[in-house]
Scaffold this motif. Structure first.
Motif, mmCIF file in Angstrom:
data_model
loop_
_atom_site.group_PDB
_atom_site.id
_atom_site.type_symbol
_atom_site.label_atom_id
_atom_site.label_comp_id
_atom_site.label_asym_id
_atom_site.label_seq_id
_atom_site.Cartn_x
_atom_site.Cartn_y
_atom_site.Cartn_z
ATOM 1 N N ASN A 1 12.099 -1.694 6.649
ATOM 2 C CA ASN A 1 11.034 -0.990 5.866
ATOM 3 C C ASN A 1 10.484 0.133 6.606
ATOM 4 O O ASN A 1 9.981 1.263 6.049
ATOM 5 N N ASN A 2 10.364 0.185 8.204
ATOM 6 C CA ASN A 2 9.780 1.367 8.898
ATOM 7 C C ASN A 2 8.473 1.763 8.428
ATOM 8 O O ASN A 2 8.148 2.816 8.213
ATOM 9 N N VAL A 3 7.502 0.472 8.468
ATOM 10 C CA VAL A 3 6.184 0.946 7.947
ATOM 11 C C VAL A 3 5.674 1.293 9.588
ATOM 12 O O VAL A 3 6.317 1.326 10.606
ATOM 13 N N LEU A 4 4.284 1.999 9.501
ATOM 14 C CA LEU A 4 3.731 2.724 10.470
ATOM 15 C C LEU A 4 3.882 1.728 11.956
ATOM 16 O O LEU A 4 4.123 1.858 13.147
ATOM 17 N N MET A 5 3.429 0.426 11.471
ATOM 18 C CA MET A 5 3.302 -0.561 12.524
ATOM 19 C C MET A 5 4.354 -0.895 13.450
ATOM 20 O O MET A 5 4.430 -1.272 14.502
ATOM 21 N N SER A 6 5.721 -0.797 12.889
ATOM 22 C CA SER A 6 6.938 -0.673 13.624
ATOM 23 C C SER A 6 7.080 -0.050 14.551
ATOM 24 O O SER A 6 7.561 -0.190 15.839
ATOM 25 N N LEU B 1 6.517 -6.549 9.145
ATOM 26 C CA LEU B 1 5.396 -7.560 9.312
ATOM 27 C C LEU B 1 5.914 -8.627 9.980
ATOM 28 O O LEU B 1 5.466 -9.223 10.723
ATOM 29 N N MET B 2 6.856 -9.315 9.291
ATOM 30 C CA MET B 2 7.367 -10.576 10.028
ATOM 31 C C MET B 2 8.019 -10.132 11.412
ATOM 32 O O MET B 2 7.711 -11.235 12.242
ATOM 33 N N ALA B 3 8.537 -9.393 11.472
ATOM 34 C CA ALA B 3 9.042 -8.765 12.768
ATOM 35 C C ALA B 3 7.878 -8.843 14.034
ATOM 36 O O ALA B 3 8.173 -9.061 15.040
ATOM 37 N N LEU B 4 6.885 -8.438 13.671
ATOM 38 C CA LEU B 4 5.750 -8.401 14.439
ATOM 39 C C LEU B 4 5.349 -9.722 14.777
ATOM 40 O O LEU B 4 5.095 -10.245 15.983
ATOM 41 N N GLY B 5 5.385 -10.670 13.825
ATOM 42 C CA GLY B 5 5.015 -12.107 14.090
ATOM 43 C C GLY B 5 6.303 -12.631 15.213
ATOM 44 O O GLY B 5 5.949 -13.650 16.124
ATOM 45 N N PRO C 1 0.856 -1.406 -0.003
ATOM 46 C CA PRO C 1 -0.036 -0.220 0.043
ATOM 47 C C PRO C 1 0.790 1.264 0.005
ATOM 48 O O PRO C 1 0.568 2.097 -0.580
ATOM 49 N N GLU C 2 1.852 1.113 0.758
ATOM 50 C CA GLU C 2 2.846 2.346 0.918
ATOM 51 C C GLU C 2 3.604 2.675 -0.626
ATOM 52 O O GLU C 2 3.638 3.893 -0.958
ATOM 53 N N VAL C 3 4.218 1.639 -1.199
ATOM 54 C CA VAL C 3 4.685 1.780 -2.712
ATOM 55 C C VAL C 3 3.641 2.373 -3.464
ATOM 56 O O VAL C 3 4.175 3.261 -4.416
ATOM 57 N N LEU C 4 2.495 1.671 -3.487
ATOM 58 C CA LEU C 4 1.088 2.079 -4.340
ATOM 59 C C LEU C 4 0.931 3.606 -4.091
ATOM 60 O O LEU C 4 0.561 4.144 -4.983
ATOM 61 N N ALA D 1 4.840 -3.418 20.094
ATOM 62 C CA ALA D 1 5.406 -3.343 21.734
ATOM 63 C C ALA D 1 6.547 -4.615 21.823
ATOM 64 O O ALA D 1 6.083 -5.867 21.597
ATOM 65 N N PRO D 2 7.911 -4.062 21.998
ATOM 66 C CA PRO D 2 8.083 -2.718 22.134
ATOM 67 C C PRO D 2 8.396 -2.256 20.565
ATOM 68 O O PRO D 2 8.300 -3.079 19.587
ATOM 69 N N PRO D 3 8.503 -0.931 20.288
ATOM 70 C CA PRO D 3 8.669 -0.292 18.929
ATOM 71 C C PRO D 3 9.982 -0.963 18.382
ATOM 72 O O PRO D 3 10.831 -1.192 19.141
ATOM 73 N N LEU D 4 9.860 -1.018 17.181
ATOM 74 C CA LEU D 4 10.828 -1.886 16.346
ATOM 75 C C LEU D 4 12.154 -1.196 15.924
ATOM 76 O O LEU D 4 11.604 0.082 15.436
#
Length: 341
Positions: free
Chosen positions: A280-285, A254-258, A80-83, A289-292
């Motif tokens: 990547n530093n997307v918003l969810m990073s 996203l993998m890192a959240l998993g 979505p971000e690259v788009l 918890a904790p911030p990536l």
């Protein structure tokens, strides 16, 4: 409904002049352009873009080729971000986007062939780059303008335009940061094995370890799809070892959240017991918890530059292939800490 003749009559010009104004011809003065455009607004006249494109043999549409659905691209915030970057450039130049919807790589190739042979698009942007991809040789053979986000193989790097990060350097830098935190047992969780970004991340990771005099442990290197479940499965493999790593370099946020969720469920504390870094530093990073701690690769800019470059290729078919490299920046957050033995 007003016609081009109505506009010409009210503006006091020939219909051919109105056509040239619509095409933004440099041969028409600014004053005349302003007058004609005012009349077009007054009459509510909108040019028939489709008809004009038929005459010009153009569609004003760019094809966007996503990875196959088997890799669940829409689950990953990268796309979505690259788009968003591609769309921003598309809006500037007033052209549309046509998305591939292939379920398999074979489906994607057939859809690309149909796009090109039926002249549905003026050019194509590939949102991925893998080894032995049949799409690139097909597009070169058909002389269809296209740009790759990522990098082509060495075989095509001088004939294919692409927009990329220096992924080897980015991976080396983030691994060196982990090494500076006194970690030596470092795991690597890569994405799909046939993706050039994965190959480059692994090369940078290994370069950093070799420069630090640390032997590469092949059991610390695993691969999974760049989705949440992929991170969970990867960290199970790593932490099940007799001597698990004290830090992991993960290919994607996203993998890192998993990875974070599975580590928590296993009773590990991040970063006290194990440090985690990703890309990547997307918003969810930032919201995790904790911030990536992550490597910002400026995803929006990758998309914007790719859209700009493919438009240049369409306008100048004989233009030589170009490579545009977008920068990267380490963003330090709370998922990493100094190793204390």
């Amino acid at each position: 409904m007003s016609t081009i003749k109505d506009v010409a009559k009210l503006a006091g010009v020939a219909p051919s002049t109105v056509s040239r104004v619509i095409a933004d011809s440099p041969k028409i003065s600014r004053k005349t352009k302003e007058r004609v455009r005012e009349v077009m607004d007054e009459l509510g006249y909108y040019p028939n873009v489709h008809a004009r494109n038929l005459v010009n043999k153009a569609t004003n549409v760019i094809g966007i080729i996503m990875p196959s659905a088997s890799y669940a691209p829409f689950q990953n915030p990268f796309f979505p971000e690259v788009l968003r970057g591609i769309t921003a450039q598309a809006n500037e130049d007033k052209y549309g986007l046509y998305f591939s919807t292939g379920q398999t790589e074979e489906d994607i190739l057939e859809e690309v062939k149909e796009m090109v042979h039926s002249r549905r698009v003026d050019g194509i942007i590939l949102l991925y780059s893998t080894t032995n991809d049949p799409i690139i040789p097909f597009l070169l053979k058909e002389k269809c303008p296209f740009v790759v986000i990522g990098r082509p193989s060495e075989q095509y790097e001088h004939v294919v335009s692409y927009v990329n990060n220096d992924n080897v350097k980015a991976a080396r830098t983030i691994t060196e940061y982990v090494l500076l935190l006194r970690h030596e047992r470092i795991g690597f969780i890569g994405g799909r094995k046939d993706a050039y970004v994965t190959l480059d991340h692994k090369e940078g990771f290994e370069q950093a370890l070799q420069a630090a005099g640390i032997e590469i442990n092949p059991t610390y290197i695993v691969y999974h799809d760049e989705i949440f479940d992929g991170g969970e499965q990867a960290v199970i493999e790593l932490m099940a070892q007799k001597t698990p790593p004290t830090a992991v370099v993960v290919a994607d946020d996203l993998m890192a959240l998993g990875v974070l969720r599975m580590l928590t469920s296993m009773g590990y504390r991040v970063p006290e017991d194990i440090s985690v870094v990703s890309f990547n530093n997307v918003l969810m990073s930032e919201l995790s918890a904790p911030p990536l701690t992550t490597m910002d690769i400026y995803i929006y800019e990758l998309g914007f530059q790719a859209a700009s470059l493919v438009r240049e290729q369409i306008a100048s078919p004989l233009m030589e292939a170009q490579a545009r490299i977008v920068g990267h920046k380490l963003v330090r957050r709370s998922s990493t800490s100094r190793r204390i033995d």
